[in-house]
Design an enzyme around this catalytic site. Structure first.
Site, PDB file in Angstrom:
ATOM      1  N   GLY A   9      -9.324   6.592 -20.342  1.00 29.29           N
ATOM      2  CA  GLY A   9     -10.459   6.932 -20.973  1.00 29.29           C
ATOM      3  C   GLY A   9     -10.777   7.505 -22.201  1.00 29.29           C
ATOM      4  N   GLY A  14     -11.787  11.680 -24.847  1.00 28.41           N
ATOM      5  CA  GLY A  14     -10.372  11.010 -24.851  1.00 28.41           C
ATOM      6  C   GLY A  14      -9.915  10.632 -26.271  1.00 28.41           C
ATOM      7  N   ASN A 105     -16.706  17.210 -16.864  1.00 23.77           N
ATOM      8  CA  ASN A 105     -17.408  18.406 -16.837  1.00 23.77           C
ATOM      9  C   ASN A 105     -18.042  18.505 -15.325  1.00 23.77           C
ATOM     10  OD1 ASN A 105     -19.208  20.244 -17.844  1.00 23.77           O
ATOM     11  ND2 ASN A 105     -20.719  18.702 -18.721  1.00 23.77           N
ATOM     12  N   ALA A 131     -18.144  15.685 -29.135  1.00 27.86           N
ATOM     13  CA  ALA A 131     -17.703  14.277 -29.715  1.00 27.86           C
ATOM     14  C   ALA A 131     -18.657  13.215 -29.221  1.00 27.86           C
ATOM     15  CB  ALA A 131     -16.351  13.818 -29.433  1.00 27.86           C
ATOM     16  N   LYS A 184     -20.257  27.244 -16.507  1.00 26.45           N
ATOM     17  CA  LYS A 184     -20.418  25.889 -17.193  1.00 26.45           C
ATOM     18  C   LYS A 184     -21.417  25.054 -16.251  1.00 26.45           C
ATOM     19  CE  LYS A 184     -19.426  22.640 -20.789  1.00 26.45           C
ATOM     20  NZ  LYS A 184     -18.589  21.405 -20.806  1.00 26.45           N
ATOM     21  N   GLU A 264     -24.064  12.765 -15.077  1.00 26.09           N
ATOM     22  CA  GLU A 264     -23.185  13.337 -14.129  1.00 26.09           C
ATOM     23  C   GLU A 264     -23.849  14.055 -13.113  1.00 26.09           C
ATOM     24  OE1 GLU A 264     -19.037  13.375 -16.428  1.00 26.09           O
ATOM     25  OE2 GLU A 264     -20.697  14.562 -17.421  1.00 26.09           O
TER      26      GLU A 264
END
Ligand code: NAP
Length: 305
Positions: A9, A14, A105, A131, A184, A264
């Site tokens: 990934g 990554g 995550n 990023a 989180k 996600e």
């Protein structure tokens, strides 16, 4: 000899990890999904990283999942919904006792992976670094942050943390990785879906204090029910602090939806609702929010899981 890192990934996070490890001489290979991606990568001449506005290119060696070299340490930096299937493609190459480092995550994907590959040592990572990808294999290091690493089974820190020191990758080894991941997740559940449904920047959510309050109350009950009381402490105050500190930003889920990318959600709000059900806990506010979000995603032709 130092053990080789394999990175599965090579996207935003990554790529960021790979570039920093490679440039200090840590032996490393990235695994790209198919021959077309590998050809694109070779044509690009390597991984591009833009840091403080400065562009660099690092010719990190790359290979396909079906390469035959054995894998001792695998950093998995796919999205949560891709991680398990991506590991399955390289699983025949994993040695007994291999280490799998999981950068996903949310929650759910890590547990599924740890259960499916019990002979590997799975390290969970919660990252607040930032990023994003530009064209091709060009990654922009957009935000400083921290990486918390740990294992639910609380083992001693691994020796390869020295590679992170050498590479200047910020990290803390913690016994409380589940607390970090749950905290989180809870903050994400309070902010991200609402920012999508109201189509707004994080700061605009301060106009909905009652809804935030009800969501935080349910999240606190949920965290307590699953023995994550430390992750529940002062949750609402922190949610408000995060909203204020990121007032001008669009949440990652909002950015995904705006760009037509899969979210996600299943590993964030979806995971919260599944866990509540598992504990027999009523969380009507969270479940209602999930239903609205899924209807919204469906209308836009995006996956609802
Ligand atoms: P990303 O930029 O979309 O990168 C994911 C990478 O996984 C892509 O390069 C993709 O390949 C690759 N991939 C998917 N399936 C694969 C397979 N079967 N074989 C090989 N490669 C495969 O995602 P990201 O932003 O780095 O996010 C990764 C995880 O980190 C997510 O869970 C995210 O929430 C978390 N995270 C990200 C950030 C951030 O700032 N980006 C911050 C904190 C946490 P292709 O390029 O071929 O599609």
């Amino acid at each position: 000899m130092a053990q080789i890192w394999h990175v599965l990934g090579a996207g935003s996070l990554g790529g960021l990890w790979s570039a920093r490890l490679f440039r200090v001489g840590v032996p490393l290979r990235i695994i790209l999904r198919n021959p077309a991606r590998l050809a694109d990568y070779q044509a690009a001449g390597g991984l591009g990283l833009i840091e403080n506005g400065q562009p660099y290119v690092y010719p990190v060696p790359a290979e396909l999942p079906e390469a035959t070299t054995l894998i001792e340490r695998l950093l998995v930096a796919c999205k949560a919904y891709d991680a398990e299937a991506a590991i399955a493609e390289v699983a025949p190459r994993l040695v007994k006792g291999s280490e799998i480092l999981l950068l996903q995550n949310g929650l759910g994907s890590q547990q599924a992976i740890a259960a499916r590959w019990p002979d590997s040592r799975c390290v969970f990572i919660s990252s607040t670094e930032g990023a994003y990808r530009q064209d091709g294999f060009q990654i922009v290091h957009a935000g400083q942050g921290q990486n918390w690493l740990g294992e639910p089974a609380h083992r001693s820190p691994p020796s390869w943390l020295a590679d992170l020191d050498a590479a200047g990758i910020p990290y803390t080894w913690t016994d409380g990785i589940m607390v970090k991941l749950w905290r989180k997740l809870a903050i994400n559940c309070a902010i991200n879906p609402l920012s999508v449904l109201h189509d707004c920047r994080n700061g605009d959510l301060l106009a909905h204090p009652e809804q935030l309050h009800r969501l935080c109350n349910e999240l606190v009950e949920l965290l307590q029910a699953c023995d994550q009381g430390d992750a529940a402490d002062g949750l609402e105050a922190e949610v408000l602090r995060v909203i204020e500190a990121t007032a001008n930003n669009y949440s990652s889920m909002h950015q995904d939806v705006r760009s037509g990318r899969r979210t996600e959600v299943s590993f964030l709000l979806g995971q919260a609702c599944r866990t509540a059900r598992h504990h027999g806990l009523q969380v009507p506010e969270l479940c209602g929010l999930l239903e609205q979000l899924q209807a919204f995603l469906h209308q836009r032709g995006l996956p609802t899981d």
